[in-house]
Scaffold this motif. Sequence first.
Motif, PDB file in Angstrom:
ATOM      1  N   VAL A 158       0.856  -1.181   0.000  1.00 15.92           N
ATOM      2  CA  VAL A 158       0.000   0.000   0.000  1.00 15.92           C
ATOM      3  C   VAL A 158       0.897   1.238   0.000  1.00 15.92           C
ATOM      4  CG1 VAL A 158      -1.669   1.317   1.389  1.00 15.92           C
ATOM      5  CG2 VAL A 158      -1.874  -1.176   1.208  1.00 15.92           C
ATOM      6  N   HIS A 159       0.484   2.280  -0.695  1.00 14.36           N
ATOM      7  CA  HIS A 159       1.272   3.505  -0.725  1.00 14.36           C
ATOM      8  C   HIS A 159       1.446   4.055   0.688  1.00 14.36           C
ATOM      9  CE1 HIS A 159       2.270   7.753  -1.572  1.00 14.36           C
ATOM     10  NE2 HIS A 159       2.796   7.275  -2.682  1.00 14.36           N
ATOM     11  N   GLY A 160       2.611   4.655   0.955  1.00 17.17           N
ATOM     12  CA  GLY A 160       2.931   5.138   2.289  1.00 17.17           C
ATOM     13  C   GLY A 160       1.920   6.106   2.873  1.00 17.17           C
ATOM     14  N   LEU A 161       1.257   6.893   2.042  1.00 21.62           N
ATOM     15  CA  LEU A 161       0.291   7.866   2.544  1.00 21.62           C
ATOM     16  C   LEU A 161      -0.941   7.208   3.149  1.00 21.62           C
ATOM     17  CD1 LEU A 161       0.338  10.695  -0.157  1.00 21.62           C
ATOM     18  CD2 LEU A 161       1.398  10.709   2.118  1.00 21.62           C
ATOM     19  N   LEU A 162      -1.188   5.945   2.820  1.00 24.00           N
ATOM     20  CA  LEU A 162      -2.384   5.266   3.320  1.00 24.00           C
ATOM     21  C   LEU A 162      -2.057   4.064   4.197  1.00 24.00           C
ATOM     22  CD1 LEU A 162      -4.801   5.387   0.229  1.00 24.00           C
ATOM     23  CD2 LEU A 162      -4.798   6.835   2.261  1.00 24.00           C
ATOM     24  N   GLN A 163      -0.821   3.938   4.619  1.00 25.82           N
ATOM     25  CA  GLN A 163      -0.452   2.810   5.462  1.00 25.82           C
ATOM     26  C   GLN A 163      -0.851   3.052   6.915  1.00 25.82           C
ATOM     27  OE1 GLN A 163       3.733   1.989   5.011  1.00 25.82           O
ATOM     28  NE2 GLN A 163       3.546   1.375   2.862  1.00 25.82           N
ATOM     29  N   THR A 164      -1.310   1.997   7.593  1.00 28.67           N
ATOM     30  CA  THR A 164      -1.524   2.086   9.036  1.00 28.67           C
ATOM     31  C   THR A 164      -0.160   2.025   9.725  1.00 28.67           C
ATOM     32  OG1 THR A 164      -1.669  -0.300   9.409  1.00 28.67           O
ATOM     33  CG2 THR A 164      -3.720   0.841   8.819  1.00 28.67           C
ATOM     34  N   GLU A 165      -0.119   2.379  10.984  1.00 25.69           N
ATOM     35  CA  GLU A 165       1.147   2.368  11.710  1.00 25.69           C
ATOM     36  C   GLU A 165       1.739   0.960  11.782  1.00 25.69           C
ATOM     37  OE1 GLU A 165       2.962   3.510  16.136  1.00 25.69           O
ATOM     38  OE2 GLU A 165       0.996   4.280  15.500  1.00 25.69           O
ATOM     39  N   ASP A 166       0.907  -0.027  12.103  1.00 22.78           N
ATOM     40  CA  ASP A 166       1.421  -1.394  12.233  1.00 22.78           C
ATOM     41  C   ASP A 166       1.884  -1.955  10.890  1.00 22.78           C
ATOM     42  OD1 ASP A 166       1.008  -1.426  14.958  1.00 22.78           O
ATOM     43  OD2 ASP A 166      -0.980  -2.337  14.810  1.00 22.78           O
ATOM     44  N   TYR A 167       1.128  -1.673   9.840  1.00 21.11           N
ATOM     45  CA  TYR A 167       1.505  -2.136   8.500  1.00 21.11           C
ATOM     46  C   TYR A 167       2.821  -1.474   8.076  1.00 21.11           C
ATOM     47  CZ  TYR A 167       0.939  -3.018   3.427  1.00 21.11           C
ATOM     48  OH  TYR A 167       1.115  -3.409   2.107  1.00 21.11           O
ATOM     49  N   ALA A 168       2.924  -0.166   8.302  1.00 19.29           N
ATOM     50  CA  ALA A 168       4.140   0.559   7.926  1.00 19.29           C
ATOM     51  C   ALA A 168       5.344   0.026   8.679  1.00 19.29           C
ATOM     52  CB  ALA A 168       3.965   2.054   8.200  1.00 19.29           C
ATOM     53  N   ARG A 169       5.162  -0.274   9.966  1.00 19.23           N
ATOM     54  CA  ARG A 169       6.269  -0.810  10.749  1.00 19.23           C
ATOM     55  C   ARG A 169       6.734  -2.158  10.181  1.00 19.23           C
ATOM     56  NH1 ARG A 169       4.210  -0.344  15.281  1.00 19.23           N
ATOM     57  NH2 ARG A 169       5.379   1.409  16.175  1.00 19.23           N
ATOM     58  N   ALA A 170       5.779  -2.989   9.790  1.00 20.23           N
ATOM     59  CA  ALA A 170       6.126  -4.291   9.224  1.00 20.23           C
ATOM     60  C   ALA A 170       6.863  -4.130   7.894  1.00 20.23           C
ATOM     61  CB  ALA A 170       4.873  -5.139   9.051  1.00 20.23           C
ATOM     62  N   VAL A 171       6.410  -3.207   7.070  1.00 17.53           N
ATOM     63  CA  VAL A 171       7.060  -2.970   5.775  1.00 17.53           C
ATOM     64  C   VAL A 171       8.484  -2.459   5.977  1.00 17.53           C
ATOM     65  CG1 VAL A 171       7.038  -1.517   3.705  1.00 17.53           C
ATOM     66  CG2 VAL A 171       4.916  -2.576   4.500  1.00 17.53           C
ATOM     67  N   LEU A 172       8.632  -1.470   6.839  1.00 24.24           N
ATOM     68  CA  LEU A 172       9.952  -0.884   7.065  1.00 24.24           C
ATOM     69  C   LEU A 172      10.905  -1.878   7.732  1.00 24.24           C
ATOM     70  CD1 LEU A 172       8.785   2.628   8.303  1.00 24.24           C
ATOM     71  CD2 LEU A 172       9.943   2.136   6.139  1.00 24.24           C
ATOM     72  N   SER A 173      10.380  -2.706   8.628  1.00 23.36           N
ATOM     73  CA  SER A 173      11.226  -3.666   9.336  1.00 23.36           C
ATOM     74  C   SER A 173      11.789  -4.730   8.402  1.00 23.36           C
ATOM     75  CB  SER A 173      10.435  -4.344  10.457  1.00 23.36           C
ATOM     76  OG  SER A 173      10.017  -3.402  11.437  1.00 23.36           O
TER      77      SER A 173
END
Length: 270
Positions: free
Chosen positions: A111-126
Motif C-alpha cells: 500500500v502507498h505510504g500515505l495510506l499505510q496504518t502504523e502497524d503495517y508501515a512498521r512491518a514494511v519498514l522492518s
Amino acid sequence: MSAADELDPTASVLAFFASELRRVRREAGVSQTDLARTAYVTPSLLSKIEAASRVPSQDLAEELDRSLGADGHFTRLWPLVIKHAYPPWFRPYVELERNATVIRTFQVQFVHGLLQTEDYARAVLSAGRPDAVEDLLTARLERQRLLDQDLPPRLWLVMDETVLRRVIGGPSVMHAQLAKLVRAAANPRNVIQVVPYSAGAHAGFGPFTLLSFAEGADVVHEDGFSRGQLLADPEDVQAAVRSYDLLRAVALSPDASIEMIIAAMKELSP
C-alpha cells in the motif's frame, strides 16, 4: 556523563533539537520523568530524544512547548528535524509531495505510504532491517498529515491485486490496513482501483508516482532497488502518464475494487 551531555549540538539538526530540549528543561527545573508525564510519553522515549537517538513527532514537539512554556520553540524546530529524518535522496520528493495538488500512484507490492496504518508501515519498514525503524516510521506517519489538510491533494491509487493478497504483519494487521483503504475510498477526493490478476500483463512494470501542481510541470517518482529517482523530463513524464492511463483502463472500477478489498478482508477474518 550521559550521552545527552556529550552531544555536539552542531552535529545535526536532531542533535540541536536534543540539546535545546535538555537546556530548556533544565532551566525550567523539570526532571525528565516529570516532563515525560506531562508530555504524555514514556521516560525512555524522552531520554532517547534528549540523546538524539530518536526523532520526535510533531505532536510531541507541541506538547514540549506546552509543558515547558517554550512559546512554540520546539514546534518551529520540528520541520527541520523531520526533514532530516528522511534519507537524503528522498527529501526532494517529500517537498514536492507536500505541494502537489494531485497524486497519482501505482503500487505493485505494498500500500502507498500515505495510506499505510502504523502497524503495517512498521512491518514494511522492518523487512529491510534498517537501523532506525522507529524514526523512519515517525517520518512516514508524519507525511500522512498532508491528507488531513483543509484542502488535501486529490489521490488516485492504482494497485496490483498482489497488494491485497500479500499478508503484511499478520492477518489482523492486514485486515486493519484493508479497512483503512475502504475508509479512504469513501473520501470523494480519493480514488482507489485494483488491477486484478485476470488482467494479465499490464503497463505497470514497477511502482511509480505522478505529482501534479497548481503551477509548474508534472514530475514522476520512480521507485528503485535502493532508492527512488525523480524524473522531470517531459518525455519521461508523458511515458508515465500513458502507463497510468493504461493501468486505469485495465483496472476494476472504483466500486468493484472496493468490493474486492472487502472480500479480501473477509478472508482474513477469524
